[in-house]
Design an enzyme around this catalytic site. Structure first.
Site, short mmCIF file in Angstrom:
data_model
loop_
_atom_site.label_atom_id
_atom_site.label_comp_id
_atom_site.label_asym_id
_atom_site.label_seq_id
_atom_site.Cartn_x
_atom_site.Cartn_y
_atom_site.Cartn_z
N LYS A 21 -17.80 1.01 -19.49
CA LYS A 21 -18.97 0.30 -20.05
C LYS A 21 -18.69 -0.13 -21.47
O LYS A 21 -17.78 0.38 -22.13
CB LYS A 21 -20.21 1.21 -20.02
CG LYS A 21 -20.12 2.51 -20.85
CD LYS A 21 -20.43 2.38 -22.33
CE LYS A 21 -20.14 3.67 -23.10
NZ LYS A 21 -19.98 3.49 -24.53
N PRO A 106 -9.65 2.83 -20.95
CA PRO A 106 -8.96 3.48 -22.08
C PRO A 106 -9.48 4.88 -22.35
O PRO A 106 -10.69 5.12 -22.26
CB PRO A 106 -9.28 2.55 -23.26
CG PRO A 106 -9.69 1.26 -22.68
CD PRO A 106 -10.23 1.52 -21.32
N GLY A 113 -14.73 6.35 -20.18
CA GLY A 113 -13.85 6.61 -19.04
C GLY A 113 -14.08 7.99 -18.43
O GLY A 113 -14.11 8.13 -17.20
N ASP A 148 -23.61 9.61 -21.07
CA ASP A 148 -23.22 8.32 -20.48
C ASP A 148 -23.02 8.40 -18.96
O ASP A 148 -22.82 7.36 -18.31
CB ASP A 148 -21.89 7.84 -21.08
CG ASP A 148 -22.03 7.37 -22.52
OD1 ASP A 148 -23.17 7.13 -22.97
OD2 ASP A 148 -21.00 7.24 -23.20
P1 ATP Z 1 -17.65 7.63 -24.72
O1 ATP Z 1 -17.58 6.15 -24.71
O2 ATP Z 1 -18.57 8.19 -23.66
O3 ATP Z 1 -17.85 8.23 -26.08
P2 ATP Z 1 -14.82 7.69 -24.57
O4 ATP Z 1 -14.53 6.56 -23.64
O5 ATP Z 1 -14.70 7.41 -26.04
O6 ATP Z 1 -16.25 8.20 -24.25
P3 ATP Z 1 -13.34 9.43 -22.88
O7 ATP Z 1 -12.16 8.65 -22.45
O8 ATP Z 1 -14.44 9.56 -21.92
O9 ATP Z 1 -13.89 8.88 -24.27
O10 ATP Z 1 -12.82 10.88 -23.30
C1 ATP Z 1 -13.01 11.50 -24.54
C2 ATP Z 1 -12.27 12.85 -24.53
O11 ATP Z 1 -12.78 13.64 -23.45
C3 ATP Z 1 -10.79 12.70 -24.27
O12 ATP Z 1 -10.07 12.65 -25.46
C4 ATP Z 1 -10.43 13.93 -23.43
O13 ATP Z 1 -9.95 14.98 -24.22
C5 ATP Z 1 -11.76 14.40 -22.82
N1 ATP Z 1 -11.88 14.18 -21.35
C6 ATP Z 1 -12.50 14.99 -20.49
N2 ATP Z 1 -12.47 14.51 -19.25
C7 ATP Z 1 -11.84 13.35 -19.29
C8 ATP Z 1 -11.50 12.37 -18.30
N3 ATP Z 1 -11.81 12.53 -17.01
N4 ATP Z 1 -10.87 11.28 -18.71
C9 ATP Z 1 -10.55 11.12 -20.03
N5 ATP Z 1 -10.80 12.02 -20.99
C10 ATP Z 1 -11.46 13.12 -20.64
#
Ligand code: ATP
Length: 314
Positions: A21, A106, A113, A148
């Site tokens: 998203k 990413p 993600g 989210d």
């Molecule tokens: P958001 O946009 O909801 O803040 P994000 O996209 O910035 O999230 P994610 O990729 O969801 O961040 O992951 C953030 C942290 O969560 C990662 O650095 C990792 O340590 C942990 N994590 C836990 N589960 C997962 C997963 N299935 N995929 C990726 N990271 C994960």
């Protein structure tokens, strides 16, 4: 209601796709006593997908492939495993599941993600175990996993309030085309909120101003990409830029290449640029690549649906 889950066949496999998203608007209120910030946000699900393949297993296990797979936790810290365990507890399943995550969204990029993986795991295990839970039950479980995750289940475009988990669908027309500049260095969402508190601790309004998004909602209803570009907004952008000043570069590159609007996605560091058309999204992506301001470049259209079963075998 008593649920009687049906034991899956050993060779059964369920494959689910869930989108990443972007926040077209992200308005942040002051931190509450629990440490959370009230939000008013407009989510859009975009065509960058996680795939989760669930197969029966005695234990709870997770494997990951795809770009940046090596930085994703495979232990209980993984949100997808947490989702599977939570669902098993809720319906009284006493075996495990093997989840294989094919990542494309990413990691730590502000595109949710991990939340997409959690939503996909809920949908996959729900189908694998034939739990009979309602959509609302799944949404409740999703909200307890992370703010989210409910949006990753529903997809499309929605206004999120509360911590972002209370969703109202938004009317949209047509497709919007995006180019993304992805950084492998990642940004920690809690660190960005701490920087936000330091920058704005004293001047944040008590409630995020949802009224300010009226022009954005009109642009979505009209399918007017130019007006949408002018209305994109992110209260966390200054904080993200303070932690990662290099993000000014992809923002400037997209503007120079004629983006209708450009914004840090959520808590960053992914930069999302709105294009005039699918072809123009490719032009923006080429500009990101040529200027060397991204570790990876993606294009996608939105809105797209939330977590969905794409195939299941008995
Ligand atoms: P958001 O946009 O909801 O803040 P994000 O996209 O910035 O999230 P994610 O990729 O969801 O961040 O992951 C953030 C942290 O969560 C990662 O650095 C990792 O340590 C942990 N994590 C836990 N589960 C997962 C997963 N299935 N995929 C990726 N990271 C994960």
């Amino acid at each position: 209601m008593t649920l009687t889950p049906v034991a899956p066949l050993p060779e059964h496999e369920v494959r689910v796709r869930a989108p990443g998203k972007i926040n077209l608007s992200l308005r942040v209120g002051p931190r509450d006593e629990d440490g959370y910030h009230p939000l008013s946000t407009v989510f859009q699900a975009v065509g960058v997908f996680e795939e989760v393949v669930a197969t029966p297993s005695e234990t709870f296990e997770l494997t990951v492939s795809g770009p940046q797979a090596e930085v994703v936790p495979t232990d209980d810290g993984n949100l997808a495993l947490q989702a599977a365990r939570l669902l098993a507890e809720r319906v009284g399943i006493d075996t495990g599941v093997h989840l294989h995550v094919v990542k494309d969204v990413p990691v730590a990029g502000g595109m949710a993600g991990g939340s997409a993986d959690a939503a996909a795991a809920l949908v996959a295990c729900d189908a694998l175990w034939r739990t009979g839970l309602s959509r609302d039950d799944l949404l409740d479980l999703a909200a307890s996993l992370g703010s989210d995750v409910p949006f990753s289940l529903t997809g499309h475009t929605a206004v999120g309030s509360g911590r972002g988990h209370l969703l109202t669908p938004a009317l949209t027309r047509g497709e919007f085309h995006w180019a993304f500049a992805v950084q492998h260095r990642g940004l920690s969402t809690p660190a960005v909120y701490r920087a936000f508190d330091e920058l704005h601790g004293h001047d944040t309004p008590a409630e995020p101003d949802a009224e300010a998004d009226v022009p954005l909602m009109q642009a979505l209803r009209a399918g007017d990409a130019r007006a949408l570009g002018a209305a994109l907004h992110n209260d966390l952008q200054t904080a993200a830029l303070e932690l990662d000043p290099g993000l000014a570069e992809p923002l400037a590159v997209a503007e120079d290449a004629g983006a209708l609007g450009v914004i840090v996605s959520g808590s960053g560091p992914t930069v999302a640029a709105l294009a005039r058309s699918r072809q123009h999204a490719l032009v923006l992506a080429a500009a990101f690549t040529a200027s060397g301001v991204a570790d990876r470049v993606l294009t996608a259209a939105g809105p797209v649906a939330g977590a969905r079963v794409v195939s299941a075998t008995d």
